[in-house]
Design a protein around this motif. Sequence first.
Motif, PDB file in Angstrom:
ATOM      1  N   UNK A 505      -0.140   1.448  13.048  1.00  0.00           N
ATOM      2  CA  UNK A 505      -1.571   1.351  12.713  1.00  0.00           C
ATOM      3  C   UNK A 505      -2.034   2.593  11.976  1.00  0.00           C
ATOM      4  N   UNK A 506      -3.106   2.445  11.219  1.00  0.00           N
ATOM      5  CA  UNK A 506      -3.584   3.568  10.415  1.00  0.00           C
ATOM      6  C   UNK A 506      -2.658   3.799   9.238  1.00  0.00           C
ATOM      7  N   UNK A 507      -2.101   4.994   9.130  1.00  0.00           N
ATOM      8  CA  UNK A 507      -1.129   5.292   8.076  1.00  0.00           C
ATOM      9  C   UNK A 507       0.205   4.637   8.452  1.00  0.00           C
ATOM     10  N   UNK A 508       0.711   3.765   7.575  1.00  0.00           N
ATOM     11  CA  UNK A 508       2.021   3.184   7.868  1.00  0.00           C
ATOM     12  C   UNK A 508       3.112   4.171   7.476  1.00  0.00           C
ATOM     13  N   UNK A 509       4.352   3.769   7.679  1.00  0.00           N
ATOM     14  CA  UNK A 509       5.465   4.677   7.430  1.00  0.00           C
ATOM     15  C   UNK A 509       5.557   5.132   5.986  1.00  0.00           C
ATOM     16  N   UNK A 510       5.320   4.217   5.051  1.00  0.00           N
ATOM     17  CA  UNK A 510       5.412   4.574   3.635  1.00  0.00           C
ATOM     18  C   UNK A 510       4.345   5.606   3.265  1.00  0.00           C
ATOM     19  N   UNK A 511       3.109   5.397   3.750  1.00  0.00           N
ATOM     20  CA  UNK A 511       2.040   6.357   3.454  1.00  0.00           C
ATOM     21  C   UNK A 511       2.315   7.710   4.101  1.00  0.00           C
ATOM     22  N   UNK A 512       2.844   7.673   5.337  1.00  0.00           N
ATOM     23  CA  UNK A 512       3.188   8.929   6.010  1.00  0.00           C
ATOM     24  C   UNK A 512       4.259   9.684   5.239  1.00  0.00           C
TER      25      UNK A 512
END
Length: 569
Positions: A505-512
């Motif tokens: 939730x929130x920032x997914x893995x790709x965004x992180x």
Amino acid sequence: MSASDPERRRVAVLWVGALVLLLAAVGLAIREEVVHRAEALQQAVAQTDVLAGSVSAALAFEDAAAMRQDLSALMRNPQVAAAGIYGPDGRQLALLPRSGADPAPARIAAGGVQHMHGRDVVTQAVAEQGERLGFVYLQTAPEDLPEFIGRHTGLVILTALALMLLTFMTRAAARLARANARLNEEIAARAAAEDALRQSQKLEALGQLTGGIAHDFNNLLQAIHGAFELILNRAGDEKTVRRWSQNGLEAADRGASLTRQLLAFSRQQKLETKPLIVADALARMDDLLARTLGPKVELVLDFDRERVTVVSDATQLELAVMNLAVNARDAMPEGGRLTIRSRVVTLTGDALLPPGRYVELRVIDTGEGMPAHVMRRAFDPFFTTKAVGKGTGLGLAQVYGVARQAGGDARISSTPGGGTTVSLLLREAVGAQAPPTPVAQPLETVPPDLAATVLLVDDDEAVRGVVRGGLELRGYKVLDADSGEAALALVSEHPEIAVIDYAMPGMDGAQTAESLRRLMPRLPIIFASGHADTAAVERALGGSATVLRKPFDIAVLSETMTRLLTAEG
């Protein structure tokens, strides 16, 4: 007024009536031509929709072989003169034209529908999750003059007979009644097609739901898998604990296999052709097949012990067998027996296939069978004998495509009342070796010079706990975070490698990962996820993503980290 005047008036009335009816007949012919062209265009648009839906994965991964396979399946329709696939920049990637087809454009800028030179030309954008992946192109064959004349000959003959017999009004009225009946049938068929479309949309939503369930289930499996692995590696000589720990690992692996199949059926799995043993690939499906067939159908698995390797996509092969099993179940409404058998055969002098050894996979049912005219068209795309909304006509076409992709062929033998046998001939891959089944490795402590600080990011507390425990036992220092935002706050601790869950939730893995790379450009990143959508992961890291599928062994994670750290060093 002479006696002939009433007759003249009668003849005049008949001629005027004949002329009016003739004009009406011409108008009807024009209307039928318009309806015919509209139906042909509608069919072309529908076929383009199906092609657009089937090539999204091939476009996403630039799989030329899958593109050609999708185009080959579509070109089995004789009404298609040319079909092509274009990239997101409009550049032509694959094209299959027939002789005499108009030249296809080298580039496509936008979708649209045109009618040129007696042909319908349909272009359509292919998009997934709001991102345009490319375009598909379809050109229909122009109608031959004999077909055009043949479609209107009956009307001309009936009109001529009506004029000769002066009964045109009666015949025209009957013809109009038949036209109205056809129109009502077309309206009913369209309503049924709309119902089928709504049903397909429900099934698509169900596929997306299946993907989400599989992701959560994989998180649970990771916690189970990691806990049992820790017990196994810390058990010492406790044989009983080791035995039950190994059983737990095997149960987790079976659950992982089930989720991979669920993800494949939700159409989110990446196409991957590699060497495999057919019996090994299908033996894992026994529970899923038994549940699909139901209690009325007896399932018999009879696999050859000779281990011959073929090159295919394991998920597509499983899906082909599942399609055949579903067809067999529908052909046995009162129950029966389904046998799935594999044998190694040597072909010489085959009309289609080159000489050599093949794995023959047979799916045999004791159902209703099919007549010869149905059997001849069984592999044709969009051909189905099921009711509207019950089948797409693409199941057996997919089976045929799997066999051809593996260098073989698919064949059917059936008689009404005598059951059906579908045979897939898969060519032996000489020199190719199927990868061995991975096994858990014993605990090994990481050498001191490689014991790094790991940033572990996962929203599931149980997963973080077992992965952190396994890594700490191997000498790593672990910084754990339950979200992408929390991971960014730990950058000041100077992690040397990151292990990131994809679906959060929130920032997914790709965004992180993108945010971490902006702060630490040289930070090695491993994605550990049970989600099937790896395209976004690869886009996030420019195609350099390292992905581990949950559930995974901590030993495998440690080896992967060591490899990345060594390469970075």
